[in-house]
Design an enzyme around this catalytic site. Structure first.
Site, PDB file in Angstrom:
ATOM      1  N   LYS A  42       0.857  -1.197   0.000  1.00  0.00           N
ATOM      2  CA  LYS A  42       0.000   0.000   0.000  1.00  0.00           C
ATOM      3  C   LYS A  42       0.889   1.241   0.000  1.00  0.00           C
ATOM      4  O   LYS A  42       0.632   2.220  -0.715  1.00  0.00           O
ATOM      5  CB  LYS A  42      -0.930  -0.026   1.215  1.00  0.00           C
ATOM      6  N   ASP A  65      -4.583   5.028 -15.740  1.00  0.00           N
ATOM      7  CA  ASP A  65      -5.681   4.321 -15.087  1.00  0.00           C
ATOM      8  C   ASP A  65      -5.148   3.604 -13.843  1.00  0.00           C
ATOM      9  O   ASP A  65      -4.575   2.521 -13.932  1.00  0.00           O
ATOM     10  CB  ASP A  65      -6.268   3.335 -16.113  1.00  0.00           C
ATOM     11  N   HIS A  82       4.756  11.501  10.047  1.00  0.00           N
ATOM     12  CA  HIS A  82       3.394  11.543   9.511  1.00  0.00           C
ATOM     13  C   HIS A  82       2.574  12.633  10.202  1.00  0.00           C
ATOM     14  O   HIS A  82       1.887  13.413   9.568  1.00  0.00           O
ATOM     15  CB  HIS A  82       2.734  10.178   9.702  1.00  0.00           C
TER      16      HIS A  82
HETATM   17  C1  MEV Z   1       0.814   4.711   4.874  1.00  0.00           C
HETATM   18  O1  MEV Z   1       0.011   5.298   3.878  1.00  0.00           O
HETATM   19  C2  MEV Z   1       1.792   3.753   4.255  1.00  0.00           C
HETATM   20  C3  MEV Z   1       2.624   2.938   5.239  1.00  0.00           C
HETATM   21  O2  MEV Z   1       1.767   2.249   6.138  1.00  0.00           O
HETATM   22  C4  MEV Z   1       3.439   1.969   4.424  1.00  0.00           C
HETATM   23  C5  MEV Z   1       4.187   0.925   5.209  1.00  0.00           C
HETATM   24  O3  MEV Z   1       3.771   0.582   6.326  1.00  0.00           O
HETATM   25  O4  MEV Z   1       5.182   0.413   4.670  1.00  0.00           O
HETATM   26  C6  MEV Z   1       3.514   3.827   6.061  1.00  0.00           C
END
Ligand code: MEV
Length: 438
Positions: A279, A295, A392
């Site tokens: 993700k 896309d 973050h």
């Molecule tokens: C957050 O959008 C993405 C992460 O969770 C990816 C990861 O854990 O490697 C920080």
């Protein structure tokens, strides 16, 4: 009471807006004003957006950011990214800066094959069907010459058509499994048009094929459609450097390299972790794909299928330490286009491609793979060192302050305050309240 509406698509935009705000919103006046505020003042631009889809009532904005300093195969790129998640562009920029001083990213295209299939039902034996297929194969090509002529001029076209027997899994199910080269186009329309012609030819020729008995002549076409699984449209990107260059402190450098490898190993064998790991990769990939008008759903579907190719969902990236050198790489399928589709229509997409120095589809595959690798590097780097929340939450701080309705002056004060303090949600709310009390 809300009742279904007939002919919604035939209403004018104004009428559509009126209907939706009256039926579904509490304060229809403000809802209408909001929808209108997001319309583009330039009517040509607005019309263009209106016509991308049906029933447009306004535009939906995402920020477009730039992650500069990406050295890819010795060429410097500034990568446009369209994304809402606070820390993604910052993380990409950090990773690009880190690798800029360590030789940058190296990429290779492993393949560019696209796939499409005609799925059909045939109630006879494979041997006879195969003889029929061999007889009509030249016709499958010749009857698509009008469709393929432009693509052929650009060096692409239909690469191969195979007959596949799938009856072991589903009674009477066969397919034409077709491969294509679509050069700088993503090629969805080209592929689907070819496939529909193959289906027409297949059905018509079966009716005329004399060795077939009556019941065998009726080939039933179920559907003709490209596949978004393109395991041979593959790109690889990597970074590497001596471990000693990872940090001025050799102990820290060794620990970091080891943990990075462990983090990847975990994502290779543990699907719960692999999904989040990937993700994070898609944070980078989707943002560039969106910015360049490609896309992202197609790419997402194909990439995750590829991540499961060995029977269990696993990491798309890999890491290793060999002879004191840390190496980190990604390999993934990406079916992208830099011509056709939105690429020549959406003004910001055109600009994003210009910023990327008008890449070919192959170059874009490499840039996108790098964005994914950089994103994963940045995420793992935080995860195995400081933890993810510190960076973050710093990036998320402005979102919280905006939610609280902070003024610019308050934002400046609190951003300064949280440079040296942990920006948890509670801490931000408290600091904000304290500031207001003063
Ligand atoms: C957050 O959008 C993405 C992460 O969770 C990816 C990861 O854990 O490697 C920080």
């Amino acid at each position: 009471m809300i009742v279904p509406i007939e002919g919604f698509s035939k209403l004018t935009k104004e009428e559509k807006i009126d209907w939706v705000v009256e039926q579904y919103t509490q304060d229809s006046k403000s809802a209408k004003a909001l929808l209108k505020r997001y319309l583009n003042a330039d009517s040509t631009v607005q019309k263009l957006h209106d016509e991308f889809i049906e029933n447009t009532i306004t535009n939906y904005y995402l920020p477009l950011g730039i992650a500069p300093n990406f050295l890819i195969n010795d060429k410097l790129y500034a990568i446009p990214m369209a994304i809402e998640e606070s820390s993604v562009v910052a993380a990409a920029s950090k990773a690009s800066k880190f690798w800029l001083k360590r030789g940058g990213f190296k990429t290779t295209i492993i393949g560019t094959e696209k796939i499409g299939q005609v799925h059909f039902i045939y109630k006879g034996g494979f041997k006879k069907l195969n003889s029929f297929f061999k007889t009509i194969k030249p016709k499958l090509f010749s009857e698509t010459t009008a469709i393929t002529s432009n693509m052929k001029k650009r060096g692409g076209g239909i690469s191969d058509i195979k007959l596949i027997d799938k009856t072991a899994k589903l009674d009477h199910y066969y397919q034409l499994h077709c491969s294509f080269e679509t050069k700088d186009a993503m090629g969805a329309n080209f592929i689907n048009t070819c496939l529909e012609q193959f289906a027409t030819t297949l059905k018509a020729e079966a009716l005329l094929y004399t060795p077939f008995e009556e019941h065998e002549k009726n080939i039933e076409i179920v559907m003709s459609i490209l596949s978004n699984y393109v395991p041979n449209c593959l790109v690889r990107a990597e970074v590497s450097c001596p471990i000693a260059e990872l940090s001025p402190d050799i102990n820290k450098a060794n620990a970091f390299a080891t943990k990075m490898v462990q983090a990847v190993q975990i994502a290779k064998i543990e699907p719960y972790r692999a999904v989040t790991h990937n993700k994070g990769i898609m944070n980078g990939i989707d943002a560039v794909i969106l910015a360049t008008g490609n896309d992202f759903r197609a790419v997402e579907a194909g990439v995750h299928a590829y991540a499961s190719r060995n029977g269990s969902y696993a990491s798309l990236t890999d890491a290793a330490i060999n002879n004191g050198v840390f190496k980190f790489w990604i390999q993934l399928p990406l079916a992208l286009g830099t011509v056709g589709g939105l690429t020549s229509l959406h003004p910001l997409v055109k600009l994003a491609l210009e910023i990327l120095q008008k890449p070919s589809a192959k170059e874009l595959m490499q840039i996108v793979a790098v964005a994914g690798l950089a994103q994963n590097f940045a995420a793992l780097r935080s995860l195995v060192t400081t933890g993810i929340q510190k960076g973050h939450m710093k990036m998320h701080l402005l979102n919280i302050l905006n939610q609280l309705g902070a003024t610019q002056e308050e934002k400046n004060t609190l951003t300064h305050h949280f440079k040296n303090n942990a920006a948890t949600h509670n801490a931000v709310v408290q600091a904000f309240n304290n500031l207001r009390k003063q």
